[in-house]
Design a protein around this motif. Structure first.
Motif, PDB file in Angstrom:
ATOM      1  N   VAL A  24       0.842  -1.201   0.000  1.00  0.00           N
ATOM      2  CA  VAL A  24       0.000   0.000   0.000  1.00  0.00           C
ATOM      3  C   VAL A  24       0.880   1.256   0.000  1.00  0.00           C
ATOM      4  N   LEU A  25       1.942   1.247   0.798  1.00  0.00           N
ATOM      5  CA  LEU A  25       2.854   2.403   0.826  1.00  0.00           C
ATOM      6  C   LEU A  25       3.512   2.612  -0.536  1.00  0.00           C
ATOM      7  N   ASP A  26       3.919   1.524  -1.197  1.00  0.00           N
ATOM      8  CA  ASP A  26       4.488   1.660  -2.535  1.00  0.00           C
ATOM      9  C   ASP A  26       3.436   2.119  -3.541  1.00  0.00           C
TER      10      ASP A  26
ATOM     11  N   TRP B 127       9.178   5.867 -12.648  1.00  0.00           N
ATOM     12  CA  TRP B 127       9.354   5.282 -11.320  1.00  0.00           C
ATOM     13  C   TRP B 127       8.016   5.130 -10.626  1.00  0.00           C
ATOM     14  N   GLY B 128       7.148   6.104 -10.809  1.00  0.00           N
ATOM     15  CA  GLY B 128       5.823   6.031 -10.195  1.00  0.00           C
ATOM     16  C   GLY B 128       5.042   4.830 -10.672  1.00  0.00           C
ATOM     17  N   TRP B 129       5.061   4.572 -11.983  1.00  0.00           N
ATOM     18  CA  TRP B 129       4.350   3.417 -12.526  1.00  0.00           C
ATOM     19  C   TRP B 129       4.977   2.111 -12.054  1.00  0.00           C
ATOM     20  N   ILE B 130       6.305   2.071 -11.976  1.00  0.00           N
ATOM     21  CA  ILE B 130       6.981   0.870 -11.476  1.00  0.00           C
ATOM     22  C   ILE B 130       6.569   0.597 -10.038  1.00  0.00           C
ATOM     23  N   GLN B 131       6.625   1.615  -9.187  1.00  0.00           N
ATOM     24  CA  GLN B 131       6.249   1.461  -7.775  1.00  0.00           C
ATOM     25  C   GLN B 131       4.782   1.079  -7.635  1.00  0.00           C
TER      26      GLN B 131
ATOM     27  N   VAL C  76       0.892  -3.057  -6.182  1.00  0.00           N
ATOM     28  CA  VAL C  76      -0.337  -3.828  -6.411  1.00  0.00           C
ATOM     29  C   VAL C  76      -0.031  -5.324  -6.405  1.00  0.00           C
ATOM     30  N   ILE C  77       1.080  -5.722  -7.034  1.00  0.00           N
ATOM     31  CA  ILE C  77       1.469  -7.134  -7.024  1.00  0.00           C
ATOM     32  C   ILE C  77       1.745  -7.599  -5.593  1.00  0.00           C
ATOM     33  N   ALA C  78       2.440  -6.773  -4.814  1.00  0.00           N
ATOM     34  CA  ALA C  78       2.728  -7.125  -3.413  1.00  0.00           C
ATOM     35  C   ALA C  78       1.443  -7.307  -2.616  1.00  0.00           C
ATOM     36  N   MET C  79       0.473  -6.429  -2.823  1.00  0.00           N
ATOM     37  CA  MET C  79      -0.794  -6.554  -2.105  1.00  0.00           C
ATOM     38  C   MET C  79      -1.537  -7.821  -2.532  1.00  0.00           C
ATOM     39  N   THR C  80      -1.475  -8.171  -3.811  1.00  0.00           N
ATOM     40  CA  THR C  80      -2.126  -9.382  -4.308  1.00  0.00           C
ATOM     41  C   THR C  80      -1.475 -10.629  -3.724  1.00  0.00           C
TER      42      THR C  80
ATOM     43  N   LEU D  49      12.488  -7.745  -5.349  1.00  0.00           N
ATOM     44  CA  LEU D  49      12.405  -6.724  -6.400  1.00  0.00           C
ATOM     45  C   LEU D  49      12.113  -5.341  -5.826  1.00  0.00           C
ATOM     46  N   LEU D  50      11.259  -5.294  -4.827  1.00  0.00           N
ATOM     47  CA  LEU D  50      10.919  -4.007  -4.222  1.00  0.00           C
ATOM     48  C   LEU D  50      12.072  -3.436  -3.395  1.00  0.00           C
ATOM     49  N   VAL D  51      12.891  -4.298  -2.812  1.00  0.00           N
ATOM     50  CA  VAL D  51      14.100  -3.802  -2.134  1.00  0.00           C
ATOM     51  C   VAL D  51      15.004  -3.131  -3.161  1.00  0.00           C
TER      52      VAL D  51
END
Length: 136
Positions: free
Chosen positions: A33-35, A64-68, A73-77, A99-101
């Motif tokens: 959610v934060l990302d 970068w915004g679209w990547i984040q 969204v993938i992380a939340m799923t 990947l998010l790190v």
């Protein structure tokens, strides 16, 4: 007598694995959610971020915004899959957290405190998903 101890140990281990999986799911959802919000901020208003003209990994902030946003969204799923204790979700959860790190490390000059906070959260997610092995 040995079977009672083994059974008790097995139940304790399974409870710990379940607790850590739920811990990882909650952290992954919150960090996702934060990302997501971070992505929306970068897409909507680039002025929120710091300007670093000599950064080696300089990218367009909208990109970068679209990547984040997509990774969030993938992380939340994936976190929803972790609540059901699905094995695929544990594997994908470690991968998406990794990947998010990397993404947060690369965007550190734009928003350093936020990036470091999310790197720490994703580090805890990876730890929680890897530390306990589920017994078959």
């Amino acid at each position: 007598m040995a079977t009672t101890t083994t059974h008790r140990h097995s139940a304790t281990t399974e409870a710990a694995a379940g607790g850590l999986t739920v811990f990882a799911a909650v952290l992954l959802f919150i960090a996702g959610v934060l990302d997501l919000f971070r992505g929306i901020m970068a897409i909507a208003n680039d002025d929120v971020y710091l300007s670093t003209p000599n950064y080696v990994f300089k990218f367009d902030l909208t990109s970068w915004g679209w990547i984040q946003l997509v990774l969030g969204v993938i992380a939340m799923t994936v976190s929803v899959g972790l609540f059901s204790r699905a094995t695929w979700a544990r594997v994908v959860g470690v991968g998406i957290a990794g990947l998010l790190v990397i993404a947060n490390f690369l965007s550190m000059p734009y928003y350093p405190v936020w990036s470091l906070t999310l790197i720490a959260l994703y580090g805890f997610v990876i730890w929680a998903l890897c530390v306990v092995r589920r017994e078959d």
